[in-house]
Scaffold this motif. Structure first.
Motif, mmCIF file in Angstrom:
data_model
loop_
_atom_site.group_PDB
_atom_site.id
_atom_site.type_symbol
_atom_site.label_atom_id
_atom_site.label_comp_id
_atom_site.label_asym_id
_atom_site.label_seq_id
_atom_site.Cartn_x
_atom_site.Cartn_y
_atom_site.Cartn_z
ATOM 1 N N VAL A 60 0.850 -1.188 0.000
ATOM 2 C CA VAL A 60 0.000 0.000 0.000
ATOM 3 C C VAL A 60 0.884 1.237 0.000
ATOM 4 C CG1 VAL A 60 -0.232 0.023 2.531
ATOM 5 C CG2 VAL A 60 -1.950 1.178 1.118
ATOM 6 N N ILE A 61 0.477 2.218 -0.785
ATOM 7 C CA ILE A 61 1.090 3.544 -0.770
ATOM 8 C C ILE A 61 0.028 4.519 -0.299
ATOM 9 C CG2 ILE A 61 2.080 5.419 -2.142
ATOM 10 C CD1 ILE A 61 3.116 3.289 -4.095
ATOM 11 N N TYR A 62 0.344 5.297 0.724
ATOM 12 C CA TYR A 62 -0.538 6.373 1.170
ATOM 13 C C TYR A 62 -0.199 7.587 0.312
ATOM 14 C CZ TYR A 62 -1.723 3.604 5.337
ATOM 15 O OH TYR A 62 -2.163 2.626 6.203
ATOM 16 N N VAL A 63 -1.102 7.937 -0.590
ATOM 17 C CA VAL A 63 -0.777 8.900 -1.636
ATOM 18 C C VAL A 63 -0.558 10.324 -1.118
ATOM 19 C CG1 VAL A 63 -1.898 7.515 -3.417
ATOM 20 C CG2 VAL A 63 -3.198 9.318 -2.284
ATOM 21 N N VAL A 64 -1.175 10.694 -0.029
ATOM 22 C CA VAL A 64 -0.971 12.046 0.520
ATOM 23 C C VAL A 64 0.369 12.103 1.249
ATOM 24 C CG1 VAL A 64 -1.848 13.773 2.147
ATOM 25 C CG2 VAL A 64 -3.440 12.514 0.678
ATOM 26 N N GLU A 65 0.600 11.130 2.098
ATOM 27 C CA GLU A 65 1.802 11.115 2.916
ATOM 28 C C GLU A 65 3.064 10.802 2.101
ATOM 29 O OE1 GLU A 65 -1.735 10.166 5.503
ATOM 30 O OE2 GLU A 65 -1.081 9.676 3.482
ATOM 31 N N ASP A 66 2.920 9.994 1.071
ATOM 32 C CA ASP A 66 4.068 9.555 0.277
ATOM 33 C C ASP A 66 3.846 9.863 -1.206
ATOM 34 O OD1 ASP A 66 5.550 8.380 2.504
ATOM 35 O OD2 ASP A 66 3.956 6.877 2.541
ATOM 36 N N SER A 83 -6.860 7.585 -7.007
ATOM 37 C CA SER A 83 -6.929 7.005 -5.665
ATOM 38 C C SER A 83 -8.400 7.043 -5.224
ATOM 39 C CB SER A 83 -6.028 7.740 -4.682
ATOM 40 O OG SER A 83 -6.482 9.032 -4.420
ATOM 41 N N PRO A 84 -8.810 5.923 -4.711
ATOM 42 C CA PRO A 84 -8.070 4.692 -4.510
ATOM 43 C C PRO A 84 -7.831 3.969 -5.839
ATOM 44 C CG PRO A 84 -10.358 4.310 -4.000
ATOM 45 C CD PRO A 84 -10.227 5.782 -4.292
ATOM 46 N N GLN A 85 -6.824 3.127 -5.828
ATOM 47 C CA GLN A 85 -6.460 2.404 -7.035
ATOM 48 C C GLN A 85 -5.802 1.082 -6.638
ATOM 49 O OE1 GLN A 85 -3.379 4.360 -9.429
ATOM 50 N NE2 GLN A 85 -4.616 3.935 -11.234
ATOM 51 N N ALA A 86 -6.100 0.037 -7.385
ATOM 52 C CA ALA A 86 -5.451 -1.262 -7.205
ATOM 53 C C ALA A 86 -4.773 -1.620 -8.521
ATOM 54 C CB ALA A 86 -6.463 -2.326 -6.809
ATOM 55 N N ILE A 87 -3.512 -2.044 -8.425
ATOM 56 C CA ILE A 87 -2.725 -2.366 -9.621
ATOM 57 C C ILE A 87 -2.034 -3.703 -9.382
ATOM 58 C CG2 ILE A 87 -0.891 -1.638 -11.180
ATOM 59 C CD1 ILE A 87 -1.255 1.237 -10.010
ATOM 60 N N LEU A 88 -2.267 -4.654 -10.282
ATOM 61 C CA LEU A 88 -1.587 -5.938 -10.212
ATOM 62 C C LEU A 88 -0.360 -5.878 -11.106
ATOM 63 C CD1 LEU A 88 -1.501 -8.855 -9.184
ATOM 64 C CD2 LEU A 88 -2.926 -9.491 -11.160
ATOM 65 N N VAL A 89 0.799 -6.208 -10.526
ATOM 66 C CA VAL A 89 2.082 -6.103 -11.217
ATOM 67 C C VAL A 89 2.708 -7.490 -11.328
ATOM 68 C CG1 VAL A 89 4.365 -5.034 -11.169
ATOM 69 C CG2 VAL A 89 2.400 -3.795 -10.215
#
Length: 114
Positions: A60-66, A83-89
């Motif tokens: 998880v990436i916290y988009v505001v904080e990071d 955001s929110p967003q889910a990405i499969l890599v």
């Protein structure tokens, strides 16, 4: 429950991308200021607590904080930031993504059952 690792640096993001050559990586981008993102986070947690695919790494990436890490993920994966967003890599490449209210327990179960 599968472990959810918070990604707070570009180095951690790079390592997760590299590791996706061996294990798929599901990245969740979360805004701590958005009620829609809170709902998606509940769905993501429900998936992790229900019957997660243990062969997948979760982050998880916290988009505001990071913000810089979030921007780097968008650039590196070629997936427009939401955001929110889910990405499969897999193998360092985005192979699936969805956002907002489309992030559901059922959607995650469906894509990660493959």
């Amino acid at each position: 429950m599968a472990a959810l690792k918070r990604i707070t640096s570009i180095e951690e993001l790079a390592q997760a991308m590299e590791d996706s050559a061996h294990r798929p990586f599901l990245l969740f981008k979360h805004s701590t200021r958005c009620p829609i993102s809170s709902g998606a986070h509940r769905e993501f947690d429900a998936y992790l607590n229900h019957n997660p695919n243990e062969a997948v790494n979760y982050g998880v990436i916290y988009v505001v904080e990071d913000r810089a890490v979030s921007d780097a993920a968008a650039e590196r994966l070629g997936v427009k930031h939401e955001s929110p967003q889910a990405i499969l890599v897999k193998n360092g490449q985005a192979v699936w993504h969805t956002s907002h209210s489309d992030i559901t327990l059922e959607a995650l179960e469906g894509i990660l059952a493959e």
